[in-house]
Every structure is written in structure tokens, then in C-alpha cells.
Design an enzyme around this catalytic site. Sequence first.
Site, PDB file in Angstrom:
ATOM      1  N   HIS A  81     -29.200 -44.346 -16.639  1.00  0.00           N
ATOM      2  CA  HIS A  81     -29.394 -43.127 -15.843  1.00  0.00           C
ATOM      3  C   HIS A  81     -28.344 -42.077 -16.216  1.00  0.00           C
ATOM      4  O   HIS A  81     -28.654 -40.898 -16.361  1.00  0.00           O
ATOM      5  CB  HIS A  81     -29.247 -43.421 -14.340  1.00  0.00           C
ATOM      6  N   GLN A  91     -45.189 -46.398  -5.455  1.00  0.00           N
ATOM      7  CA  GLN A  91     -45.350 -46.860  -6.841  1.00  0.00           C
ATOM      8  C   GLN A  91     -45.123 -48.359  -6.987  1.00  0.00           C
ATOM      9  O   GLN A  91     -45.197 -48.901  -8.074  1.00  0.00           O
ATOM     10  CB  GLN A  91     -44.463 -46.069  -7.792  1.00  0.00           C
ATOM     11  N   HIS A 130     -27.065 -46.855 -13.354  1.00  0.00           N
ATOM     12  CA  HIS A 130     -26.300 -47.521 -14.417  1.00  0.00           C
ATOM     13  C   HIS A 130     -26.156 -46.534 -15.570  1.00  0.00           C
ATOM     14  O   HIS A 130     -26.624 -45.384 -15.477  1.00  0.00           O
ATOM     15  CB  HIS A 130     -27.009 -48.814 -14.834  1.00  0.00           C
ATOM     16  N   ASP A 176     -38.957 -46.679 -20.103  1.00  0.00           N
ATOM     17  CA  ASP A 176     -40.274 -46.693 -19.455  1.00  0.00           C
ATOM     18  C   ASP A 176     -41.200 -45.803 -20.290  1.00  0.00           C
ATOM     19  O   ASP A 176     -41.593 -44.722 -19.855  1.00  0.00           O
ATOM     20  CB  ASP A 176     -40.156 -46.195 -18.023  1.00  0.00           C
ATOM     21  N   ARG A 201     -33.060 -53.477 -12.008  1.00  0.00           N
ATOM     22  CA  ARG A 201     -33.499 -54.828 -11.633  1.00  0.00           C
ATOM     23  C   ARG A 201     -32.632 -55.926 -12.262  1.00  0.00           C
ATOM     24  O   ARG A 201     -32.694 -57.070 -11.813  1.00  0.00           O
ATOM     25  CB  ARG A 201     -34.966 -55.038 -12.013  1.00  0.00           C
ATOM     26  N   MET A 238     -34.584 -43.802  -9.022  1.00  0.00           N
ATOM     27  CA  MET A 238     -34.730 -44.565  -7.776  1.00  0.00           C
ATOM     28  C   MET A 238     -33.383 -45.175  -7.387  1.00  0.00           C
ATOM     29  O   MET A 238     -33.333 -46.140  -6.621  1.00  0.00           O
ATOM     30  CB  MET A 238     -35.789 -45.648  -7.942  1.00  0.00           C
ATOM     31  N   GLY A 239     -32.290 -44.611  -7.919  1.00  0.00           N
ATOM     32  CA  GLY A 239     -30.957 -45.082  -7.543  1.00  0.00           C
ATOM     33  C   GLY A 239     -30.584 -46.391  -8.202  1.00  0.00           C
ATOM     34  O   GLY A 239     -31.189 -46.788  -9.190  1.00  0.00           O
ATOM     35  N   ALA A 240     -29.566 -47.077  -7.632  1.00  0.00           N
ATOM     36  CA  ALA A 240     -28.950 -48.257  -8.266  1.00  0.00           C
ATOM     37  C   ALA A 240     -28.611 -47.885  -9.711  1.00  0.00           C
ATOM     38  O   ALA A 240     -29.044 -48.526 -10.673  1.00  0.00           O
ATOM     39  CB  ALA A 240     -29.862 -49.485  -8.184  1.00  0.00           C
TER      40      ALA A 240
HETATM   41  P1  AMP Z   1     -35.600 -45.541 -12.374  1.00  0.00           P
HETATM   42  O1  AMP Z   1     -34.428 -45.326 -11.484  1.00  0.00           O
HETATM   43  O2  AMP Z   1     -35.788 -46.938 -12.821  1.00  0.00           O
HETATM   44  O3  AMP Z   1     -36.859 -44.906 -11.827  1.00  0.00           O
HETATM   45  O4  AMP Z   1     -35.276 -44.734 -13.720  1.00  0.00           O
HETATM   46  C1  AMP Z   1     -35.000 -43.366 -13.698  1.00  0.00           C
HETATM   47  C2  AMP Z   1     -35.000 -42.850 -15.112  1.00  0.00           C
HETATM   48  O5  AMP Z   1     -33.994 -43.517 -15.867  1.00  0.00           O
HETATM   49  C3  AMP Z   1     -36.337 -43.094 -15.842  1.00  0.00           C
HETATM   50  O6  AMP Z   1     -36.655 -41.963 -16.634  1.00  0.00           O
HETATM   51  C4  AMP Z   1     -36.012 -44.293 -16.693  1.00  0.00           C
HETATM   52  O7  AMP Z   1     -36.817 -44.400 -17.853  1.00  0.00           O
HETATM   53  C5  AMP Z   1     -34.568 -44.015 -17.060  1.00  0.00           C
HETATM   54  N1  AMP Z   1     -33.901 -45.237 -17.476  1.00  0.00           N
HETATM   55  C6  AMP Z   1     -33.829 -46.409 -16.801  1.00  0.00           C
HETATM   56  N2  AMP Z   1     -33.199 -47.342 -17.541  1.00  0.00           N
HETATM   57  C7  AMP Z   1     -32.845 -46.747 -18.706  1.00  0.00           C
HETATM   58  C8  AMP Z   1     -32.164 -47.182 -19.885  1.00  0.00           C
HETATM   59  N3  AMP Z   1     -31.715 -48.425 -20.012  1.00  0.00           N
HETATM   60  N4  AMP Z   1     -32.002 -46.285 -20.884  1.00  0.00           N
HETATM   61  C9  AMP Z   1     -32.464 -45.027 -20.767  1.00  0.00           C
HETATM   62  N5  AMP Z   1     -33.111 -44.554 -19.691  1.00  0.00           N
HETATM   63  C10 AMP Z   1     -33.308 -45.395 -18.668  1.00  0.00           C
END
Ligand code: AMP
Length: 281
Positions: free
Chosen positions: A37, A61, A34, A150, A187, A30-32
Site C-alpha cells: 500500500h 465485495q 503494508h 490484484d 491477509r 481496505m486498511g491493514a
Molecule cells: P486492499 O487494501 O487489499 O484493497 O489493496 C489496496 C490496493 O493496494 C490495491 O490496489 C491493491 O492491489 C494494492 N496492493 C495490495 N497489496 C499489494 C502489493 N503487495 N503490492 C502492490 N500493491 C498492492
Amino acid sequence: MKVFSHIPDIKEFLHSQKKLNHSIGFVPTMGALHQGHLSLIERAKKENEVCTCSIFVNPIQFNNPEDLTRYPIQTDKDLNMLEKQGCDVVFCPDNNEMYPQPVTKKYDFGALEKVMEGASRPGHFNGVAIVVKRLFEIIEPDNAYFGEKDFQQLQIIRFLVKNEKIPVNIVPCPIIRDYDGLALSSRNALLSEHDRRIAPEIAAVLKECSTLAGELSVIELKAFVCTKISGFPEFRPDYFEIADEDTLQPVNSWADSKNIRAFIAVYLNKVRLIDNIRIIL
Ligand code: AMP
């Protein structure tokens, strides 16, 4: 790096890659972005000829509209990071592209969605499943990469893929943490300076859990965590669970399962933080 926002264009490009027998790795986000990702991108790059990432803040979601409004968006910065990381293809659709018609599908994930994130965020996993299935239909990846950050989402996706017979290999990736242990999350950027200093306490308490698991019973460990967390008035605890990794159902004793994880969710002011750790006895 190729950036697409329309479905037919990305499909055409990825089909041309498949014709060359190139495997497609896919990281939905979902971007942002780090380092969490980027660790998924790195893995997808290593294991596939074509590394694809999607950036889409999926409105369906978000069970809390305010959480959606506040969700950080920084697409130009994200694209720069992806380019530096050597990502080959990025898909950045808008809401109309993803949902030209209203969405009505209701998945049943059984007991998997009745606990933790599923119980606290009604409709969340249904929205996740809809978007991930749709993205899989568009990208048709050989391998898709999901973070254990997650963990419940990872198990929901595995269930979805199995039930819907989607031909994709789901690759779990370890949690990436900041220097002080805080699990990286988009977040985290919303935390005040004060709250950012306290936030790593949830990772610290999980780490203590894994150390104390041999000495304390499940019930004693839960009590220990409650006491620890209540020492920080800034935290508003949502749940702490000790559960089987596959079924996600709570265990009452260490003998209940061979694969156990501790899961936590807390609010720090308006920011919801989740984390988990594998318990090794
Ligand atoms: P999101 O952008 O939050 O939907 O996350 C995209 C993907 O990155 C999902 O599969 C998350 O579980 C993974 N992700 C987010 N934060 C972390 C992290 N700190 N370590 C490993 N994977 C992550």
C-alpha cells in the site's frame, strides 16, 4: 494529515485544493496497511500535489462472510503509517456513510469477470466496482493508483472507468514482495507460523514459470505448476491460469498473445492467497 469520515467534509476540502489547481492522487485501500500500500502512496505523492488514501473494508465485495469477519482492522496503526509516509488526506467512512441506501446496481464486465477471481468469488467485482465508483465520485481524483497484485481488479477498474466515462487516470503499480518473495497482502497476517513459511512457494513457482516459459508449452507449464503445488499438501489450489493481460482469457499457446501473465490462487487453511507474474518469453 487531515482525516475525514464524512463525505461533505472531504469534498469541501478537496474542492478547495482543486481551486488552487492542485492535482489529487488517490489510493483506495481496505486498511491493514503494508509496504505494498505504501508504495502506492509514495507514487501518488510523487505525482500529485495532494495524496489521498481511503480506508474502508467494503462489505459488499466479500462473497464469503467469514472472510469479512476475519479481515484485519488496525486503523490507528494505519493512520500512523500514512502520516509517516506523508499522506495528506485520509478518508475513513463507515458503512452508513458509504451505503445509506441498499445497493442494487449490477455491472456487466463481460468475459473479464467470468474467469479466475470473478469465477471463484461471485459478486466480488460488482462490489469492488460499486465502491470504487462511489469513492471516485467523492474524491474526484486526477490519478488513482492500483496494485498489479490484484491484476484482474485493475483491468475491471480500467473497464469501469472507460465504460462509465469517469475522468480519472488509472496508474498500475508493481507488486511489492516480502524478503522471501511472498507478495505482501493484508491477509498474510492471518497465516499461522507454519503456513507463512510455506506461502512463498506460490511466488517461487510463478518465478519458475517465467523462467521455464521459453522451454515448455503452455500445457506443459500448467502441468508443471500442478505437480509442484500438489507437492505441498497444505495448499488447496483454486486456479492456475496463463492468460492474456488485456482480455484475461486463457491462452493455449505462447503465440496467442504478446502480453501474457500467469495467475494463481490457493487456499492455505482458511487464508486465500493470490499472485501473478508477467511472462517474458
Ligand atoms: P486492499 O487494501 O487489499 O484493497 O489493496 C489496496 C490496493 O493496494 C490495491 O490496489 C491493491 O492491489 C494494492 N496492493 C495490495 N497489496 C499489494 C502489493 N503487495 N503490492 C502492490 N500493491 C498492492
